[in-house]
Design a protein around this motif. Structure first.
Motif, PDB file in Angstrom:
ATOM      1  N   LEU A   1       0.816  -1.055  -0.047  1.00  0.00           N
ATOM      2  CA  LEU A   1      -0.152  -0.014  -0.088  1.00  0.00           C
ATOM      3  C   LEU A   1       0.946   1.179   0.072  1.00  0.00           C
ATOM      4  CD1 LEU A   1      -2.856   1.291   0.338  1.00  0.00           C
ATOM      5  CD2 LEU A   1      -2.435   1.164   2.608  1.00  0.00           C
TER       6      LEU A   1
ATOM      7  N   SER B   1      -6.111   9.687   3.795  1.00  0.00           N
ATOM      8  CA  SER B   1      -5.063  10.346   2.455  1.00  0.00           C
ATOM      9  C   SER B   1      -3.961  10.416   2.920  1.00  0.00           C
ATOM     10  CB  SER B   1      -5.905  11.493   2.212  1.00  0.00           C
ATOM     11  OG  SER B   1      -5.769  12.468   3.263  1.00  0.00           O
TER      12      SER B   1
ATOM     13  N   SER C   1      -1.720  11.587   8.501  1.00  0.00           N
ATOM     14  CA  SER C   1      -1.088  11.213   9.833  1.00  0.00           C
ATOM     15  C   SER C   1       0.500  10.680   9.305  1.00  0.00           C
ATOM     16  CB  SER C   1      -1.737  10.398  10.585  1.00  0.00           C
ATOM     17  OG  SER C   1      -3.026  10.859  11.035  1.00  0.00           O
ATOM     18  N   THR C   2       0.369  10.007   8.236  1.00  0.00           N
ATOM     19  CA  THR C   2       1.595   9.303   7.845  1.00  0.00           C
ATOM     20  C   THR C   2       2.588  10.453   7.547  1.00  0.00           C
ATOM     21  OG1 THR C   2       0.459   7.178   7.173  1.00  0.00           O
ATOM     22  CG2 THR C   2       2.677   7.697   6.285  1.00  0.00           C
TER      23      THR C   2
HETATM   24  P1  ADP Z   1      -5.217  10.070   7.563  1.00  0.00           P
HETATM   25  O1  ADP Z   1      -4.442  10.500   8.661  1.00  0.00           O
HETATM   26  O2  ADP Z   1      -5.251  10.972   6.323  1.00  0.00           O
HETATM   27  O3  ADP Z   1      -6.592   9.631   7.864  1.00  0.00           O
HETATM   28  P2  ADP Z   1      -3.272   7.875   7.496  1.00  0.00           P
HETATM   29  O4  ADP Z   1      -2.089   8.443   7.272  1.00  0.00           O
HETATM   30  O5  ADP Z   1      -3.540   7.532   8.924  1.00  0.00           O
HETATM   31  O6  ADP Z   1      -4.378   8.829   6.893  1.00  0.00           O
HETATM   32  O7  ADP Z   1      -3.353   6.706   6.711  1.00  0.00           O
HETATM   33  C1  ADP Z   1      -3.150   6.481   5.427  1.00  0.00           C
HETATM   34  C2  ADP Z   1      -3.378   5.051   4.769  1.00  0.00           C
HETATM   35  O8  ADP Z   1      -2.189   4.227   5.230  1.00  0.00           O
HETATM   36  C3  ADP Z   1      -4.616   4.209   5.378  1.00  0.00           C
HETATM   37  O9  ADP Z   1      -5.212   3.603   4.278  1.00  0.00           O
HETATM   38  C4  ADP Z   1      -3.952   3.554   6.498  1.00  0.00           C
HETATM   39  O10 ADP Z   1      -4.896   2.317   6.572  1.00  0.00           O
HETATM   40  C5  ADP Z   1      -2.602   3.250   5.984  1.00  0.00           C
HETATM   41  N1  ADP Z   1      -1.722   3.033   7.120  1.00  0.00           N
HETATM   42  C6  ADP Z   1      -1.423   4.183   8.281  1.00  0.00           C
HETATM   43  N2  ADP Z   1      -0.448   3.460   9.229  1.00  0.00           N
HETATM   44  C7  ADP Z   1      -0.425   2.202   8.848  1.00  0.00           C
HETATM   45  C8  ADP Z   1       0.394   1.287   9.157  1.00  0.00           C
HETATM   46  N3  ADP Z   1       1.372   1.410  10.275  1.00  0.00           N
HETATM   47  N4  ADP Z   1       0.335   0.082   8.552  1.00  0.00           N
HETATM   48  C9  ADP Z   1      -0.396  -0.258   7.424  1.00  0.00           C
HETATM   49  N5  ADP Z   1      -1.287   0.858   6.916  1.00  0.00           N
HETATM   50  C10 ADP Z   1      -0.971   1.912   7.472  1.00  0.00           C
END
Ligand code: ADP
Ligand code: MG
Length: 242
Positions: free
Chosen positions: A16, A40, A43-44
């Protein structure tokens, strides 16, 4: 020198691809608000900035220091970056004062007296000097989040990252946390803020960044991004949330 300089940042979790090439610069004293749909990558993106997540590729520089360089002393860099999460993550068995002094003592090696003095200063800044002896469970969610902000500020960061700091709060408690954040803006703090509070973003942001599907779709001054969005995806998102 920019406070944050991100170039061609990619981050994948397995197959992903969550960040698909982010370029973003934040100048000292700027308040940049990041908006966009759930999932989107907001947070990442924030978590990559202080390397809570390891980028898959790309470079990130904080005040000129390349934190994505394998030789970078990331602990030293992290000391200069405060982060406030949706969940406050306070230690329930410690008082408010202890919550605000523990990292000062352990990470910055400050004496008890100095850590206490700086804790008092920062609890005062968030309006909670009178709660120093309380335990987190005795506080409202808004008060707990303000303690979390004071705890970050006590480390005297160059830069503050906020990830939806008001999203876990009851509506009547959102305002007091935003008021504390406005105070930081007024003090000239450099801030990167993921938020759903569009009125707040419109009011305080130097720039608003709209993310969708791992990319920055568009960015600009709040009056432009909210008033005359250029991209259809931005318009559709704003139509849903405003
Ligand atoms: P937002 O903060 O914009 O809602 P995130 O950055 O939390 O988005 O997440 C973006 C995508 O990455 C989502 O599909 C989430 O499920 C996936 N994701 C986030 N952290 C992890 C992780 N540690 N392992 C696998 N998938 C992740
Ligand atoms: Mg998020």
């Amino acid at each position: 020198m920019p406070a944050i300089e991100i170039e061609a940042l990619h981050k994948s979790f397995g197959r992903l691809e969550v960040l698909r090439g982010i370029d973003l610069t934040v100048e000292p004293g700027e308040v940049v608000c990041v908006i966009g749909p759930s999932g989107s990558g907001k947070s990442t993106l924030l978590r990559c900035v202080n390397l809570l997540e390891e980028p898959t590729s790309g470079t990130i520089r904080l005040a000129g220091v390349e934190v994505t360089d394998p030789d970078c002393d990331i602990d030293a860099v992290r000391k200069g970056v405060g982060m406030v999460f949706q969940q406050f993550n306070l230690f329930g068995h410690l008082t408010v004062r202890e919550n605000v002094t523990i990292a000062q003592r352990r990470v910055l090696k400050r004496s008890r007296a100095e850590a206490d003095r700086i804790a008092t200063e920062n609890l005062d800044r968030v309006g909670l000097a009178d709660k120093a002896a309380a335990y987190p469970a005795q506080l409202s969610g808004g008060q707990q989040q303000r303690v979390a902000i004071a705890r970050s500020l006590a480390m005297e960061p160059q830069l503050m990252l906020f990830d939806e700091p008001t999203s876990a709060l009851d509506p009547e408690l959102v305002g007091e946390v935003l008021a504390v954040m406005r105070g930081l803006v007024a003090d000239g703090m450099t801030m990167l803020v993921v938020t759903h509070e569009m009125a707040f973003a419109r009011e305080v942001a130097s720039r608003v960044v709209f993310m969708d599907d791992g990319l920055i779709v568009e960015q600009g001054p709040p009056a432009e991004l909210f008033g005359q969005p250029r991209e259809e995806r931005t318009r559709a998102f704003l139509h849903r949330v405003l």
